[in-house]
Design a protein around this motif. Sequence first.
Motif, mmCIF file in Angstrom:
data_model
loop_
_atom_site.group_PDB
_atom_site.id
_atom_site.type_symbol
_atom_site.label_atom_id
_atom_site.label_comp_id
_atom_site.label_asym_id
_atom_site.label_seq_id
_atom_site.Cartn_x
_atom_site.Cartn_y
_atom_site.Cartn_z
ATOM 1 N N PRO A 87 -44.922 -19.530 31.909
ATOM 2 C CA PRO A 87 -46.256 -19.222 32.519
ATOM 3 C C PRO A 87 -46.736 -17.771 32.359
ATOM 4 C CG PRO A 87 -44.551 -20.376 33.841
ATOM 5 C CD PRO A 87 -43.760 -19.996 32.653
ATOM 6 N N VAL A 88 -45.992 -16.918 31.901
ATOM 7 C CA VAL A 88 -46.399 -15.346 31.570
ATOM 8 C C VAL A 88 -47.020 -15.576 30.174
ATOM 9 C CG1 VAL A 88 -45.373 -13.095 31.201
ATOM 10 C CG2 VAL A 88 -44.799 -14.438 33.229
ATOM 11 N N SER A 89 -46.239 -15.923 29.201
ATOM 12 C CA SER A 89 -46.688 -15.816 27.840
ATOM 13 C C SER A 89 -47.808 -16.767 27.528
ATOM 14 C CB SER A 89 -45.214 -15.907 26.908
ATOM 15 O OG SER A 89 -44.806 -17.220 26.965
ATOM 16 N N VAL A 90 -47.979 -17.954 28.114
ATOM 17 C CA VAL A 90 -48.638 -19.031 27.750
ATOM 18 C C VAL A 90 -49.798 -19.118 28.656
ATOM 19 C CG1 VAL A 90 -49.245 -21.428 27.316
ATOM 20 C CG2 VAL A 90 -46.942 -20.586 26.401
ATOM 21 N N LYS A 91 -49.490 -19.061 29.913
ATOM 22 C CA LYS A 91 -50.608 -19.022 31.012
ATOM 23 C C LYS A 91 -51.276 -17.971 31.461
ATOM 24 C CE LYS A 91 -49.858 -23.994 32.529
ATOM 25 N NZ LYS A 91 -49.757 -24.870 33.967
ATOM 26 N N ARG A 92 -50.571 -16.799 30.880
ATOM 27 C CA ARG A 92 -51.213 -15.408 31.261
ATOM 28 C C ARG A 92 -50.884 -15.268 32.778
ATOM 29 N NH1 ARG A 92 -50.055 -13.404 26.428
ATOM 30 N NH2 ARG A 92 -51.335 -14.449 24.926
ATOM 31 N N ILE A 93 -50.030 -15.761 33.380
ATOM 32 C CA ILE A 93 -49.746 -15.533 35.007
ATOM 33 C C ILE A 93 -49.037 -14.237 34.969
ATOM 34 C CG2 ILE A 93 -48.590 -16.549 36.887
ATOM 35 C CD1 ILE A 93 -49.216 -19.586 36.005
ATOM 36 N N SER A 94 -49.386 -13.598 36.203
ATOM 37 C CA SER A 94 -48.947 -12.307 36.393
ATOM 38 C C SER A 94 -47.283 -12.469 36.781
ATOM 39 C CB SER A 94 -49.464 -11.637 37.483
ATOM 40 O OG SER A 94 -49.178 -12.216 38.696
ATOM 41 N N ARG A 95 -46.439 -11.411 36.108
ATOM 42 C CA ARG A 95 -44.924 -11.580 36.412
ATOM 43 C C ARG A 95 -44.658 -11.577 37.804
ATOM 44 N NH1 ARG A 95 -41.943 -10.740 32.074
ATOM 45 N NH2 ARG A 95 -40.271 -10.574 33.316
ATOM 46 N N SER A 96 -45.475 -10.935 38.496
ATOM 47 C CA SER A 96 -44.726 -11.113 39.967
ATOM 48 C C SER A 96 -45.165 -12.576 40.584
ATOM 49 C CB SER A 96 -45.734 -10.143 40.989
ATOM 50 O OG SER A 96 -47.314 -10.493 40.783
ATOM 51 N N VAL A 97 -46.172 -13.341 40.134
ATOM 52 C CA VAL A 97 -46.447 -14.778 40.687
ATOM 53 C C VAL A 97 -45.496 -15.797 39.905
ATOM 54 C CG1 VAL A 97 -48.225 -16.503 40.612
ATOM 55 C CG2 VAL A 97 -48.926 -14.227 41.099
ATOM 56 N N ALA A 98 -45.438 -15.392 38.594
ATOM 57 C CA ALA A 98 -44.384 -16.022 37.734
ATOM 58 C C ALA A 98 -42.967 -16.283 38.445
ATOM 59 C CB ALA A 98 -44.493 -15.825 36.347
ATOM 60 N N LYS A 99 -42.700 -14.997 38.832
ATOM 61 C CA LYS A 99 -41.366 -14.727 39.421
ATOM 62 C C LYS A 99 -41.096 -15.520 40.661
ATOM 63 C CE LYS A 99 -37.865 -11.215 40.677
ATOM 64 N NZ LYS A 99 -37.710 -9.917 41.093
ATOM 65 N N ALA A 100 -42.064 -15.343 41.680
ATOM 66 C CA ALA A 100 -41.944 -16.074 42.737
ATOM 67 C C ALA A 100 -41.932 -17.686 42.666
ATOM 68 C CB ALA A 100 -43.152 -15.624 43.599
ATOM 69 N N ARG A 101 -42.566 -18.261 41.784
ATOM 70 C CA ARG A 101 -42.861 -19.483 41.354
ATOM 71 C C ARG A 101 -41.291 -19.901 40.808
ATOM 72 N NH1 ARG A 101 -48.739 -21.052 38.860
ATOM 73 N NH2 ARG A 101 -49.899 -20.458 40.359
ATOM 74 N N ALA A 102 -40.694 -19.286 39.786
ATOM 75 C CA ALA A 102 -39.562 -19.544 39.144
ATOM 76 C C ALA A 102 -38.503 -19.444 40.095
ATOM 77 C CB ALA A 102 -39.216 -18.313 38.092
ATOM 78 N N LEU A 103 -38.390 -18.598 41.289
ATOM 79 C CA LEU A 103 -37.476 -18.617 42.245
ATOM 80 C C LEU A 103 -37.482 -19.759 43.108
ATOM 81 C CD1 LEU A 103 -37.456 -14.951 43.249
ATOM 82 C CD2 LEU A 103 -35.439 -16.014 42.022
ATOM 83 N N VAL A 104 -38.410 -20.350 43.442
ATOM 84 C CA VAL A 104 -38.662 -21.558 44.033
ATOM 85 C C VAL A 104 -38.152 -22.776 43.485
ATOM 86 C CG1 VAL A 104 -40.518 -23.388 44.891
ATOM 87 C CG2 VAL A 104 -40.594 -20.883 45.471
ATOM 88 N N LEU A 105 -38.531 -22.952 42.023
ATOM 89 C CA LEU A 105 -38.013 -23.946 41.261
ATOM 90 C C LEU A 105 -36.422 -23.808 40.850
ATOM 91 C CD1 LEU A 105 -41.106 -23.911 38.386
ATOM 92 C CD2 LEU A 105 -40.491 -25.557 40.311
ATOM 93 N N LEU A 106 -35.736 -22.647 40.902
ATOM 94 C CA LEU A 106 -34.579 -22.592 40.785
ATOM 95 C C LEU A 106 -33.668 -22.920 41.870
ATOM 96 C CD1 LEU A 106 -34.021 -19.275 38.838
ATOM 97 C CD2 LEU A 106 -33.493 -21.393 37.724
ATOM 98 N N GLU A 107 -34.489 -22.614 43.128
ATOM 99 C CA GLU A 107 -33.958 -23.464 44.226
ATOM 100 C C GLU A 107 -34.050 -24.909 44.338
ATOM 101 O OE1 GLU A 107 -34.311 -22.802 49.235
ATOM 102 O OE2 GLU A 107 -35.772 -21.634 47.739
ATOM 103 N N ARG A 108 -35.112 -25.464 43.724
ATOM 104 C CA ARG A 108 -35.339 -26.729 43.764
ATOM 105 C C ARG A 108 -34.437 -27.524 42.981
ATOM 106 N NH1 ARG A 108 -41.090 -29.777 41.903
ATOM 107 N NH2 ARG A 108 -40.546 -31.846 42.275
ATOM 108 N N VAL A 109 -33.842 -26.995 41.822
ATOM 109 C CA VAL A 109 -32.811 -27.628 40.948
ATOM 110 C C VAL A 109 -31.413 -26.953 41.538
ATOM 111 C CG1 VAL A 109 -34.507 -28.048 39.083
ATOM 112 C CG2 VAL A 109 -32.910 -25.935 39.147
ATOM 113 N N GLY A 110 -31.256 -26.313 42.601
ATOM 114 C CA GLY A 110 -29.910 -26.039 42.970
ATOM 115 C C GLY A 110 -29.129 -24.931 42.579
ATOM 116 N N LEU A 111 -30.154 -23.816 41.792
ATOM 117 C CA LEU A 111 -29.620 -22.849 41.121
ATOM 118 C C LEU A 111 -30.285 -21.586 41.598
ATOM 119 C CD1 LEU A 111 -29.589 -24.056 37.420
ATOM 120 C CD2 LEU A 111 -27.807 -23.668 38.964
ATOM 121 N N SER A 112 -30.597 -21.268 42.876
ATOM 122 C CA SER A 112 -31.098 -20.092 43.269
ATOM 123 C C SER A 112 -29.952 -18.956 43.141
ATOM 124 C CB SER A 112 -31.586 -20.318 44.732
ATOM 125 O OG SER A 112 -30.471 -20.668 45.601
#
Length: 262
Positions: free
Chosen positions: A122-147
């Motif tokens: 998301p940061v390098s390809v979609k140019r999303i800000s690191r803060s937004v990308a981090k928040a989304r990544a944390l949600v996704l890691l929780e979704r796959v049981g790896l928070s």
Amino acid sequence: MKEDRTVLRASNLHKRFGDHLVLKGISFDVKPGEVMVIMGSSGSGKTTLIRSLNFLEMPDSGTVKVCDIEVECNPAYAGQLDRCPRTLRNQMELIRRNTAMVFQSFNLFPHMTALENVMEGPVSVKRISRSVAKARALVLLERVGLSDRADAYPRHLSGGQKQRVAIARSLAMEPQVIFFDEPTSALDPELRDEVLNVMRELADAGMTMLIVTHELRFARDVADRILFMEGGQVLHDCRAEQFFADSNNDLRTKRFLGKLAT
């Protein structure tokens, strides 16, 4: 209920490596929310097919259409994607942005934590800000049981955990379709279920998935359709329940299923 439209269409795909014709006119459609499992013996063309759908391999001929973006394949650029005209490269890039691939060997960046691996696209390809990308990544890691493993590097993760990070990384790109190339083949038996359970949850949530796998129980439980390949051709393209009904299969398919069941 799957939508009555097409999110992915492969039309008459051919692919040759040297003198060996690996794909021989493959055609099929996939609807949004559909789970297609691609099966077949070793060398049947499964991995080449799935790599061709997002242009990790350029088919020699045929068309690939994803989310109304269509690429007509040209043998002049097979193996030389850097020579493609800019318009063609742009179309392929749009398809790649609407799809994601989960590999059997994980392909995580070893110098990045699990969280950083998920954020990278998301940061390098979609140019999303690191803060937004981090928040989304944390949600996704929780979704796959790896928070609780967000700050761990790949070398400190089990194979099953690495593959779940790879799935979270794919989801971070918000794809319309995810391709899985034998996602459990590199895992010990006790680690397979943790990955397959995440994939079951994705199927239940309506994610469109094309999955190369030999996991029979998973295919029976989750697949809407089975695409069974042999010798670079589609031998069967049918509903999963029809495929697994023994009376409907020919001798070659029965032998294949018998080997997997033993």
